[in-house]
Design a protein around this motif. Structure first.
Motif, PDB file in Angstrom:
ATOM      1  N   SER A   1       0.800  -1.228   0.000  1.00  0.00           N
ATOM      2  CA  SER A   1       0.000   0.000   0.000  1.00  0.00           C
ATOM      3  C   SER A   1       0.833   1.280   0.000  1.00  0.00           C
ATOM      4  O   SER A   1       0.289   2.377   0.048  1.00  0.00           O
ATOM      5  CB  SER A   1      -0.998   0.042   1.168  1.00  0.00           C
ATOM      6  OG  SER A   1      -0.395   0.498   2.360  1.00  0.00           O
ATOM      7  N   LYS A   2       2.184   1.163  -0.089  1.00  0.00           N
ATOM      8  CA  LYS A   2       3.016   2.357  -0.161  1.00  0.00           C
ATOM      9  C   LYS A   2       3.083   2.886  -1.593  1.00  0.00           C
ATOM     10  O   LYS A   2       3.148   2.122  -2.556  1.00  0.00           O
ATOM     11  CB  LYS A   2       4.443   2.040   0.303  1.00  0.00           C
ATOM     12  CG  LYS A   2       4.566   1.714   1.776  1.00  0.00           C
ATOM     13  CD  LYS A   2       4.223   2.886   2.668  1.00  0.00           C
ATOM     14  CE  LYS A   2       5.210   4.040   2.481  1.00  0.00           C
ATOM     15  NZ  LYS A   2       4.885   5.166   3.389  1.00  0.00           N
ATOM     16  N   LYS A   3       3.075   4.217  -1.727  1.00  0.00           N
ATOM     17  CA  LYS A   3       3.349   4.847  -3.011  1.00  0.00           C
ATOM     18  C   LYS A   3       4.835   4.717  -3.320  1.00  0.00           C
ATOM     19  O   LYS A   3       5.671   4.718  -2.418  1.00  0.00           O
ATOM     20  CB  LYS A   3       2.975   6.323  -2.978  1.00  0.00           C
ATOM     21  CG  LYS A   3       1.505   6.604  -2.768  1.00  0.00           C
ATOM     22  CD  LYS A   3       1.258   8.114  -2.689  1.00  0.00           C
ATOM     23  CE  LYS A   3      -0.195   8.433  -2.422  1.00  0.00           C
ATOM     24  NZ  LYS A   3      -0.431   9.891  -2.300  1.00  0.00           N
TER      25      LYS A   3
ATOM     26  N   HIS B   1       5.109   7.072 -11.417  1.00  0.00           N
ATOM     27  CA  HIS B   1       4.526   6.817 -10.104  1.00  0.00           C
ATOM     28  C   HIS B   1       3.777   5.484 -10.105  1.00  0.00           C
ATOM     29  O   HIS B   1       3.175   5.088 -11.102  1.00  0.00           O
ATOM     30  CB  HIS B   1       3.593   7.957  -9.717  1.00  0.00           C
ATOM     31  CG  HIS B   1       4.309   9.256  -9.510  1.00  0.00           C
ATOM     32  ND1 HIS B   1       4.815   9.642  -8.291  1.00  0.00           N
ATOM     33  CD2 HIS B   1       4.635  10.236 -10.385  1.00  0.00           C
ATOM     34  CE1 HIS B   1       5.418  10.812  -8.419  1.00  0.00           C
ATOM     35  NE2 HIS B   1       5.312  11.196  -9.682  1.00  0.00           N
TER      36      HIS B   1
ATOM     37  N   VAL C   1       2.314   2.084  -7.098  1.00  0.00           N
ATOM     38  CA  VAL C   1       2.010   1.646  -5.734  1.00  0.00           C
ATOM     39  C   VAL C   1       2.404   0.193  -5.570  1.00  0.00           C
ATOM     40  O   VAL C   1       2.366  -0.590  -6.525  1.00  0.00           O
ATOM     41  CB  VAL C   1       0.503   1.805  -5.399  1.00  0.00           C
ATOM     42  CG1 VAL C   1       0.080   3.262  -5.436  1.00  0.00           C
ATOM     43  CG2 VAL C   1      -0.357   0.946  -6.312  1.00  0.00           C
TER      44      VAL C   1
ATOM     45  N   TYR D   1      10.691   5.448  -2.247  1.00  0.00           N
ATOM     46  CA  TYR D   1       9.479   5.970  -1.615  1.00  0.00           C
ATOM     47  C   TYR D   1       9.518   7.502  -1.659  1.00  0.00           C
ATOM     48  O   TYR D   1      10.571   8.102  -1.418  1.00  0.00           O
ATOM     49  CB  TYR D   1       9.386   5.518  -0.165  1.00  0.00           C
ATOM     50  CG  TYR D   1       9.260   4.032   0.025  1.00  0.00           C
ATOM     51  CD1 TYR D   1       8.147   3.341  -0.440  1.00  0.00           C
ATOM     52  CD2 TYR D   1      10.241   3.298   0.689  1.00  0.00           C
ATOM     53  CE1 TYR D   1       8.017   1.970  -0.253  1.00  0.00           C
ATOM     54  CE2 TYR D   1      10.118   1.931   0.888  1.00  0.00           C
ATOM     55  CZ  TYR D   1       9.006   1.275   0.409  1.00  0.00           C
ATOM     56  OH  TYR D   1       8.882  -0.083   0.593  1.00  0.00           O
TER      57      TYR D   1
ATOM     58  N   ASP E   1       7.989   9.647   0.439  1.00  0.00           N
ATOM     59  CA  ASP E   1       7.607  10.259   1.715  1.00  0.00           C
ATOM     60  C   ASP E   1       8.534  11.423   2.079  1.00  0.00           C
ATOM     61  O   ASP E   1       9.750  11.344   1.867  1.00  0.00           O
ATOM     62  CB  ASP E   1       7.629   9.217   2.832  1.00  0.00           C
ATOM     63  CG  ASP E   1       6.700   8.047   2.538  1.00  0.00           C
ATOM     64  OD1 ASP E   1       6.984   7.309   1.574  1.00  0.00           O
ATOM     65  OD2 ASP E   1       5.700   7.881   3.252  1.00  0.00           O
TER      66      ASP E   1
END
Length: 363
Positions: free
Chosen positions: A104-106, A117, A119, A166, A168
């Motif tokens: 579930s991480k982008k 991009h 997932v 990632y 983030d």
């Protein structure tokens, strides 16, 4: 007590945010390294890099005595390993990437055409009940980029070997905690840059050459440090890295040690850590009333300390670590106080060496 009062200022926070938010996956560290070099260049006399991208800022480069303070710039990531005919991407690890946190991480796939991009997809919980593959691992993790064929993925620039990271971003939690991916070990790169800054701002006249080193490829076996140690051939190396906050849930203090965020930097004990330099750091901390913690690692430290200690004819090496929560995740956490105290401890240690240079350097 230390005669110098240090705290992280707003300009430094802005640098830290830019540095952490930029990508620097193992083997492709150049973008993050460029931000670090641009920042450090104001505080050093010379910048040099090696063939693989390790960067070194030097103060007093003409001295025959060489002291290294070091961190590593690379962050864990993934690589595209296989693309199915339906356009689903399977991955391989680049460093110590954790399959457990991936679903579930982008993600961002780095291609020659730019970022793609995607997932990390994962089946719904009520479907997994009837599946034998219930836990994420390298064999079953997959990235979905919203295409229906391998040719579509290739047309977007995705191919085997592309790096996956990632996206983030850095943020500050509850005024005290820095939270980000890649604090392992960009926080080290930040604190050694801060040491250089306060040396220049306090006009400390070093009698030795100070080599501020940001190594590449630590996460796959200390590779960058092994190379640069042979190039610089230092007399002394003080390495920075992160270590586990053992007050986090599910960690056994009897095995991992008694370390807590907010109680100060961690001074390491290990065969590769030389007693003379370690005791100098401890005595400096005690004399200057700088809080610190202790950690034992058997055999080796698992950090660039080991690469420096056993290079050339041997290097007097020590390790100062920052307590960190949730290592190798996208929400790594360090306490601002620990970072500030680590900067202060290294600065004061360098001053002690400067005052007693004949004790630590020989012709």
């Amino acid at each position: 007590m230390s005669n110098y009062s240090y705290s992280i200022n707003n300009d430094s926070i802005q640098f830290l945010e830019r540095y952490l938010n930029e990508f620097s996956p193992t083997g492709n560290e150049n973008k993050g390294q460029k931000i670090w070099i641009n920042h450090l260049s104001s505080y050093v006399e010379k910048i040099q890099t090696d063939l693989y991208g390790t960067a070194v800022g030097i103060i007093n480069p003409n001295s025959p005595y060489k002291l290294v303070i070091e961190a590593h710039v690379d962050e864990i990531s993934w690589n595209v390993n296989y693309i199915t005919e339906e356009g689903i991407i399977y991955v391989s690890r680049n460093g110590g990437s954790d399959p457990q946190i991936a679903p579930s991480k982008k993600v961002v796939i780095h291609t020659e055409k730019g970022f793609v991009h995607g997932v990390f997809g994962w089946p719904a919980i009520h479907i997994r009940k009837h599946s034998r593959e219930k836990s994420p691992n390298v064999e079953n993790l997959f990235v979905d980029i919203g295409v229906s064929s391998k040719n579509e993925a290739i047309d977007m620039g995705v191919y085997v070997g592309c790096v996956i990271t990632y996206p983030d971003k850095f943020f500050i939690m509850n005024h005290n905690y820095f939270v980000s991916r890649a604090l392992d070990n960009k926080i080290g790169g930040f604190l050694i840059a801060e040491v250089a800054r306060i040396i220049i701002e306090n006009r400390l006249n070093l009698k030795f050459g100070l080599y501020i080193v940001n190594s590449v490829q630590e996460e796959i076996g200390l590779k960058g440090a092994k190379v640069i140690s042979k190039i610089i051939r230092p007399n002394i190396a003080i390495i920075t890295d992160v270590t586990h906050d053992t007050y986090s849930p599910m960690i056994d203090k009897k095995i991992q040690g008694d370390i807590k965020c907010g109680l100060g930097p961690v001074i390491g004990f290990s065969p590769s850590i030389h007693k003379n330099i370690r005791e100098l750091i401890i005595n400096t901390a005690n004399r200057k009333k700088i809080c610190f913690q202790r950690l034992v690692t058997s055999r080796d430290t698992g950090t660039d300390t080991d690469a420096f200690a056993y290079s050339n004819k041997g290097v007097l090496s020590a390790l100062i670590s920052i307590p960190l929560k949730y290592m190798h995740t996208t929400v790594e956490m360090v306490h601002k106080k620990d970072v500030e105290l680590a900067v202060l401890l290294i600065f004061e240690t360098l001053q002690e060496i400067n005052k007693n240079i004949n004790q630590f350097f020989t012709d």
